[in-house]
Design a protein around this motif. Sequence first.
Motif, short mmCIF file in Angstrom:
data_model
loop_
_atom_site.label_atom_id
_atom_site.label_comp_id
_atom_site.label_asym_id
_atom_site.label_seq_id
_atom_site.Cartn_x
_atom_site.Cartn_y
_atom_site.Cartn_z
N ASP A 49 0.80 -1.23 0.00
CA ASP A 49 0.00 0.00 0.00
C ASP A 49 0.83 1.27 0.00
O ASP A 49 0.31 2.35 0.15
N SER A 50 2.13 1.14 -0.18
CA SER A 50 2.98 2.33 -0.21
C SER A 50 2.94 2.97 -1.59
O SER A 50 2.96 2.30 -2.61
N TRP A 51 2.90 4.30 -1.61
CA TRP A 51 2.94 5.04 -2.87
C TRP A 51 4.37 5.50 -3.18
O TRP A 51 4.60 6.20 -4.14
N GLN A 52 5.32 5.08 -2.34
CA GLN A 52 6.69 5.56 -2.46
C GLN A 52 7.52 4.81 -3.50
O GLN A 52 8.43 5.36 -4.07
N SER A 53 7.26 3.53 -3.70
CA SER A 53 8.09 2.75 -4.61
C SER A 53 7.42 2.59 -5.97
O SER A 53 6.21 2.76 -6.11
N THR A 54 8.22 2.24 -6.97
CA THR A 54 7.68 2.07 -8.32
C THR A 54 7.12 0.68 -8.52
O THR A 54 6.32 0.46 -9.41
N GLU A 55 7.56 -0.30 -7.70
CA GLU A 55 7.05 -1.66 -7.81
C GLU A 55 6.81 -2.21 -6.41
O GLU A 55 7.60 -1.99 -5.50
N VAL A 56 5.71 -2.93 -6.26
CA VAL A 56 5.37 -3.48 -4.94
C VAL A 56 6.32 -4.62 -4.58
O VAL A 56 6.87 -5.27 -5.45
N PRO A 57 6.52 -4.86 -3.27
CA PRO A 57 7.38 -5.98 -2.88
C PRO A 57 6.78 -7.31 -3.28
O PRO A 57 5.56 -7.45 -3.40
N LEU A 58 7.62 -8.29 -3.49
CA LEU A 58 7.17 -9.60 -3.95
C LEU A 58 6.28 -10.29 -2.92
O LEU A 58 5.23 -10.82 -3.25
N GLY A 59 6.70 -10.34 -1.67
CA GLY A 59 5.91 -11.00 -0.64
C GLY A 59 5.92 -12.52 -0.73
O GLY A 59 5.15 -13.19 -0.06
N GLU A 60 6.78 -13.08 -1.55
CA GLU A 60 6.93 -14.54 -1.73
C GLU A 60 8.41 -14.86 -1.79
O GLU A 60 9.25 -13.98 -2.00
N ASP A 61 8.74 -16.13 -1.63
CA ASP A 61 10.14 -16.56 -1.71
C ASP A 61 10.68 -16.45 -3.13
O ASP A 61 11.87 -16.25 -3.33
N GLN A 62 9.82 -16.63 -4.12
CA GLN A 62 10.22 -16.53 -5.51
C GLN A 62 9.06 -15.98 -6.33
O GLN A 62 7.91 -16.08 -5.94
N GLU A 63 9.40 -15.39 -7.46
CA GLU A 63 8.37 -14.82 -8.34
C GLU A 63 8.08 -15.82 -9.45
O GLU A 63 8.90 -16.03 -10.34
N ILE A 64 6.90 -16.45 -9.37
CA ILE A 64 6.48 -17.37 -10.43
C ILE A 64 4.99 -17.17 -10.71
O ILE A 64 4.22 -16.80 -9.82
N TYR A 65 4.62 -17.46 -11.94
CA TYR A 65 3.25 -17.30 -12.40
C TYR A 65 2.82 -18.54 -13.17
O TYR A 65 3.63 -19.18 -13.83
N MET A 66 1.54 -18.84 -13.11
CA MET A 66 0.95 -19.90 -13.92
C MET A 66 0.17 -19.22 -15.04
O MET A 66 -0.65 -18.34 -14.78
N VAL A 67 0.46 -19.62 -16.28
CA VAL A 67 -0.23 -19.09 -17.45
C VAL A 67 -0.96 -20.24 -18.11
O VAL A 67 -0.39 -21.30 -18.36
N ARG A 68 -2.25 -20.03 -18.38
CA ARG A 68 -3.07 -21.06 -19.03
C ARG A 68 -3.66 -20.51 -20.32
O ARG A 68 -4.05 -19.36 -20.38
N VAL A 69 -3.76 -21.39 -21.31
CA VAL A 69 -4.49 -21.10 -22.54
C VAL A 69 -5.74 -21.96 -22.49
O VAL A 69 -5.67 -23.18 -22.34
N VAL A 70 -6.91 -21.31 -22.63
CA VAL A 70 -8.19 -22.01 -22.46
C VAL A 70 -9.07 -21.77 -23.68
O VAL A 70 -9.22 -20.63 -24.14
N VAL A 71 -9.65 -22.86 -24.19
CA VAL A 71 -10.63 -22.78 -25.29
C VAL A 71 -11.81 -23.64 -24.90
O VAL A 71 -11.66 -24.83 -24.60
N GLY A 72 -12.99 -23.05 -24.88
CA GLY A 72 -14.21 -23.80 -24.56
C GLY A 72 -14.17 -24.46 -23.19
O GLY A 72 -14.69 -25.55 -23.02
N GLY A 73 -13.51 -23.83 -22.23
CA GLY A 73 -13.42 -24.39 -20.89
C GLY A 73 -12.36 -25.46 -20.72
O GLY A 73 -12.18 -26.00 -19.63
N VAL A 74 -11.63 -25.78 -21.80
CA VAL A 74 -10.58 -26.80 -21.75
C VAL A 74 -9.22 -26.11 -21.72
O VAL A 74 -8.94 -25.24 -22.55
N VAL A 75 -8.37 -26.49 -20.77
CA VAL A 75 -7.01 -25.94 -20.69
C VAL A 75 -6.14 -26.65 -21.72
O VAL A 75 -5.90 -27.85 -21.62
N LEU A 76 -5.69 -25.89 -22.74
CA LEU A 76 -4.85 -26.46 -23.79
C LEU A 76 -3.37 -26.42 -23.43
O LEU A 76 -2.59 -27.24 -23.90
#
Length: 125
Positions: A49-76
Amino acid sequence: MGGRAQAAGLEAFNGIGLRPYAPGHLSYDIDAASDISLRWVRRTRVDGDSWQSTEVPLGEDQEIYMVRVVVGGVVLREDIVAAQSWFYPQTLRLADGAGNDFKVEVAQVSDRFGPGSFRSLWIHV
């Protein structure tokens, strides 16, 4: 006067306070070869909630994301990435059977919770 007794209960939700927020500002570009570049902005539950930095802190041990491609409710496709971006070349998209209209979902992954809330975006090539 007769009345109905009210039942009281206590419910607990294991670790829900640890669930990462959905990424913000999900957007994409398509180049001349019909390759797709997806990007987003990290959000955090920890000291975000700080307005002082340009990017928020990670708050996790590592930065990872899950990306899914979905068509018709099916994860391809489901990929794990370590950056706030993802590249989806046309050759891979066609091999996956994603076609020209599909949905992409992105969630930050926590070591303690797993994937957080997903943000989704429809892509039209």
